[in-house]
Design a protein around this motif. Structure first.
Motif, mmCIF file in Angstrom:
data_model
loop_
_atom_site.group_PDB
_atom_site.id
_atom_site.type_symbol
_atom_site.label_atom_id
_atom_site.label_comp_id
_atom_site.label_asym_id
_atom_site.label_seq_id
_atom_site.Cartn_x
_atom_site.Cartn_y
_atom_site.Cartn_z
ATOM 1 N N TYR A 19 -3.512 5.925 8.058
ATOM 2 C CA TYR A 19 -2.395 5.578 7.184
ATOM 3 C C TYR A 19 -2.137 4.076 7.309
ATOM 4 O O TYR A 19 -2.359 3.491 8.372
ATOM 5 C CB TYR A 19 -1.147 6.372 7.572
ATOM 6 C CG TYR A 19 -1.193 7.786 7.051
ATOM 7 C CD1 TYR A 19 -0.770 8.072 5.755
ATOM 8 C CD2 TYR A 19 -1.681 8.832 7.826
ATOM 9 C CE1 TYR A 19 -0.825 9.359 5.257
ATOM 10 C CE2 TYR A 19 -1.744 10.124 7.332
ATOM 11 C CZ TYR A 19 -1.310 10.381 6.045
ATOM 12 O OH TYR A 19 -1.375 11.650 5.554
ATOM 13 N N LEU A 54 0.867 -1.179 0.000
ATOM 14 C CA LEU A 54 0.000 0.000 0.000
ATOM 15 C C LEU A 54 0.903 1.227 0.000
ATOM 16 O O LEU A 54 2.000 1.195 0.550
ATOM 17 C CB LEU A 54 -0.889 0.016 1.249
ATOM 18 C CG LEU A 54 -2.083 -0.926 1.246
ATOM 19 C CD1 LEU A 54 -2.777 -0.886 2.594
ATOM 20 C CD2 LEU A 54 -3.073 -0.572 0.148
ATOM 21 N N PHE A 55 0.434 2.308 -0.632
ATOM 22 C CA PHE A 55 1.263 3.521 -0.681
ATOM 23 C C PHE A 55 1.358 4.119 0.718
ATOM 24 O O PHE A 55 0.362 4.525 1.305
ATOM 25 C CB PHE A 55 0.667 4.539 -1.652
ATOM 26 C CG PHE A 55 0.489 4.002 -3.039
ATOM 27 C CD1 PHE A 55 1.476 3.225 -3.638
ATOM 28 C CD2 PHE A 55 -0.661 4.260 -3.763
ATOM 29 C CE1 PHE A 55 1.310 2.722 -4.919
ATOM 30 C CE2 PHE A 55 -0.829 3.763 -5.047
ATOM 31 C CZ PHE A 55 0.154 2.990 -5.624
ATOM 32 N N ASN A 56 2.584 4.200 1.233
ATOM 33 C CA ASN A 56 2.764 4.646 2.617
ATOM 34 C C ASN A 56 2.481 6.126 2.815
ATOM 35 O O ASN A 56 2.250 6.570 3.923
ATOM 36 C CB ASN A 56 4.203 4.364 3.063
ATOM 37 C CG ASN A 56 4.463 2.884 3.188
ATOM 38 O OD1 ASN A 56 3.558 2.139 3.534
ATOM 39 N ND2 ASN A 56 5.680 2.457 2.905
ATOM 40 N N ASN A 57 2.553 6.884 1.729
ATOM 41 C CA ASN A 57 2.372 8.331 1.868
ATOM 42 C C ASN A 57 0.916 8.756 1.737
ATOM 43 O O ASN A 57 0.621 9.928 1.686
ATOM 44 C CB ASN A 57 3.224 9.070 0.844
ATOM 45 C CG ASN A 57 2.895 8.650 -0.574
ATOM 46 O OD1 ASN A 57 2.602 7.490 -0.832
ATOM 47 N ND2 ASN A 57 2.924 9.587 -1.494
ATOM 48 N N MET A 58 0.010 7.784 1.624
ATOM 49 C CA MET A 58 -1.396 8.129 1.441
ATOM 50 C C MET A 58 -2.251 7.420 2.485
ATOM 51 O O MET A 58 -1.908 6.340 2.960
ATOM 52 C CB MET A 58 -1.877 7.665 0.064
ATOM 53 C CG MET A 58 -1.085 8.228 -1.098
ATOM 54 S SD MET A 58 -1.778 7.622 -2.636
ATOM 55 C CE MET A 58 -0.471 8.106 -3.763
ATOM 56 N N GLN A 77 0.348 2.266 7.826
ATOM 57 C CA GLN A 77 1.235 1.815 8.902
ATOM 58 C C GLN A 77 0.470 1.487 10.182
ATOM 59 O O GLN A 77 0.941 0.749 11.020
ATOM 60 C CB GLN A 77 2.279 2.883 9.224
ATOM 61 C CG GLN A 77 3.149 3.295 8.063
ATOM 62 C CD GLN A 77 4.146 2.232 7.704
ATOM 63 O OE1 GLN A 77 4.654 1.539 8.572
ATOM 64 N NE2 GLN A 77 4.423 2.070 6.417
ATOM 65 N N LYS A 78 -0.714 2.112 10.343
ATOM 66 C CA LYS A 78 -1.444 1.932 11.592
ATOM 67 C C LYS A 78 -2.348 0.710 11.589
ATOM 68 O O LYS A 78 -3.029 0.442 12.566
ATOM 69 C CB LYS A 78 -2.297 3.176 11.873
ATOM 70 C CG LYS A 78 -1.483 4.461 11.878
ATOM 71 C CD LYS A 78 -1.686 5.256 13.150
ATOM 72 C CE LYS A 78 -0.528 6.198 13.381
ATOM 73 N NZ LYS A 78 -0.771 7.561 13.028
#
Lengths: 324, 232
Positions: free
Chosen positions: A217, A172-176, A219-220
């Protein structure tokens, strides 16, 4: 006709049925041969599971289908359109018009003499078998290649819209945020308006019970949630084929179930799927066809019942005895 | 020998030398910031030239150009580049702009070479899976680069870019070679007119130190803001 080494496949004109067609692909990484002349098709509605020991080329085969890996030789066709550059060995017209063929012809029957059909067949077979084509084979052959390209080739970025891909390590795109992940591609590629993309994405998120996570995000989230959202991200492009590259291999054991059940739902909806997996139970339950690969080739393929119930190949039996 | 702070203060405040110091400080910041911005643009473009996977001849030439650029600008001293731009390039090209603008361009060109390598490292540090996922969705190379890879790359390089900016600020002290009055030159002038070298140069060092500390703080703040998508 001599049975050629390079291939004896049907000409391109026969393919009209929507499907992914892999034609005699080879893939080398440096001196390492990962795929060794492998052909198969995935028809609309099929659920194909690819199994085999690690290093057998399963993932590489899958990645060749949407050209994340470019085959060294061979062609990939999607719905009757060529997505790799044409491979001269797969087109008789190119071989016949090549300099090598003309030279061979001249050496047998003499210059200016029209060769018989039989002779031409033999020459084409010889060239395929002995891998005689050079990089440049004269104007006529180049013209044939350009013609084939012009008639069949489509841009890979367009082709990929039809093929969703799910990765082992999710990506998954980490910046979005989750929602941005889902709407990014459809909106950027102008397939959907932002409003429609949001609506569709939300509906899909609701279906997997994660609509409350839309502004988080990646990461969470837990591994299983991430992978399910990655599947949904592909679905937002309304793909016709879904490619799964070991989607559960990097997950904690207790998260595997939720991802597999989403995949099973997809299969029940009639999605065409190609799944590289180590989950034999899942393959047996969901797949309509199982491909067993070893050493860069397809060793055995058939229905799950045949592959798991009555395996013929010694290597497959050995593999199954270890994993089941 | 002792430091005569009184004499220094008389010059600094009484004779209004602080005005020259403030003007010099402004010049220093203009050159450093302008240089950083120019460097960012040049550096990012060069880094992308180096990384485009296409085998087309155009991109190979561009990659070669950026390699040569980096080699030249990293391989010669900043002062020499500044002198060449001021005394050779601009006069030959018939361009006449202020010395401050010349210095800004010179620092921009120079830091472009360093930032190119920083950006290249930043782009390479983004997991390959991220761009693969973008490509697999049908985004093309530049769309993937712009919306997926670059935002993450920039986030990764902010500490290094901050370093570059700090280095740039300190390096600008050489602009007096082409008669630009920056903060160093302002203090030098003060020292020359009062003969109070010690006080002047200690104060100069303090000015740089405070400047760098403030910038460090700003960079940390920016970094924290950009880390919202991370759990760490």
């Amino acid at each position: 006709m001599i049975n050629a080494d390079k291939s004896n496949l049907s000409p391109a004109e026969d393919i009209r049925e929507p499907m992914i067609e892999i034609k005699n692909i080879y893939k080398n990484f440096g001196s390492l041969e990962v795929l060794k002349g492998l052909s198969t098709t995935v028809k609309k509605g099929e659920k194909v599971a690819i199994i085999g020991p690690s290093g057998s080329g399963k993932s590489t085969l899958l990645r060749c289908m949407n050209l994340l890996e470019e085959p060294t030789y061979g062609e990939v066709w999607l719905d009757g359109k060529l997505i790799t550059p044409p491979d001269p060995y797969l087109h008789r017209s190119v071989i016949e018009s090549s300099r090598t063929a003309k030279k061979l012809c001249a050496s047998i029957v003499g210059k200016g003499v029209e060769p018989t059909q039989q002779l031409l067949d033999d020459i084409v077979a010889k060239i395929k078998k002995e891998d005689l084509l050079r990089k440049y084979e004269g104007r006529a052959a180049s013209r044939e290649m350009r013609l084939i390209r012009k008639q069949n080739f489509i841009n890979i970025n367009v082709a990929r819209r039809k093929m969703g891909m799910v990765f082992q390590n999710v990506n998954l795109f980490n910046n979005m945020t989750v929602m941005q992940n889902l709407v990014c591609a459809p909106v950027k590629l102008k397939i959907k308006t932002p409003e429609k993309a949001q609506k569709d994405a939300l509906a899909l998120l609701e279906r997997i019970g994660l609509s409350d996570k839309k502004d988080e995000y990646p990461q969470k989230l837990s591994g299983g949630q991430r992978q399910r959202i990655a599947i949904v991200r592909s679905l937002c492009m309304d793909p016709e084929y879904m490619l799964f590259d070991e989607p559960t291999s990097a997950l904690d054991p207790e998260m595997v179930g939720e991802v597999l059940s989403l995949m099973k739902d997809l299969a029940d909806d009639g999605m065409t799927m190609v799944i590289v997996t180590h989950e034999m139970g899942f393959a047996r339950e969901v797949a309509t066809r199982v491909i067993f690969m070893d050493g860069g080739s397809i060793v055995e393929e058939g229905t799950p019942d045949k592959i798991f119930g009555a395996p013929e190949n010694e290597r497959l039996r050995d593999f199954l005895s270890k994993v089941l | 020998m002792s430091i005569n702070w009184g004499l220094f203060w008389d010059q600094f405040y009484g004779a209004e030398a602080y005005k020259a110091v403030l003007a010099g400080l402004r010049t220093t910041l203009i050159i450093a910031l302008g240089g950083l911005l120019i460097g960012l643009v040049i550096g990012s473009i060069l880094a992308i030239f180096k990384l485009v996977p296409s085998k087309k001849i155009v991109f190979r030439v561009l990659a070669a150009v950026s390699n040569v650029y980096v080699a030249v600008f990293r391989g010669t001293p900043m002062v020499v580049q500044l002198l060449i731009i001021h005394y050779v390039l601009f006069p030959l090209a018939g361009i006449s702009i202020s010395s401050v603008a010349e210095a800004t361009v010179a620092f921009g060109l120079n830091s472009g070479a360093y930032i190119c390598e920083i950006m290249r490292g930043g782009i390479l540090s983004v997991d390959k899976g991220q761009s693969e996922a973008g490509r697999a969705l049908g985004l093309n190379y530049s769309q993937t680069l712009i919306s997926v890879v670059l935002p993450q790359a920039v986030k990764n390089v902010i500490p290094t870019l901050g370093n570059e900016f700090i280095a740039l600020i300190k390096e600008t002290s050489v602009v007096s070679f082409i008669a630009v009055v920056d903060v160093t030159r302002a203090f030098q002038n003060m020292a020359n007119s009062t003969f109070e070298y010690m006080a002047s140069y200690i104060m100069l060092a303090l000015v740089y130190l405070v400047l760098v500390l403030v910038i460090t703080f700003i960079i940390r703040f920016a970094e924290r803001r950009m880390r919202v998508s991370d759990q760490r």
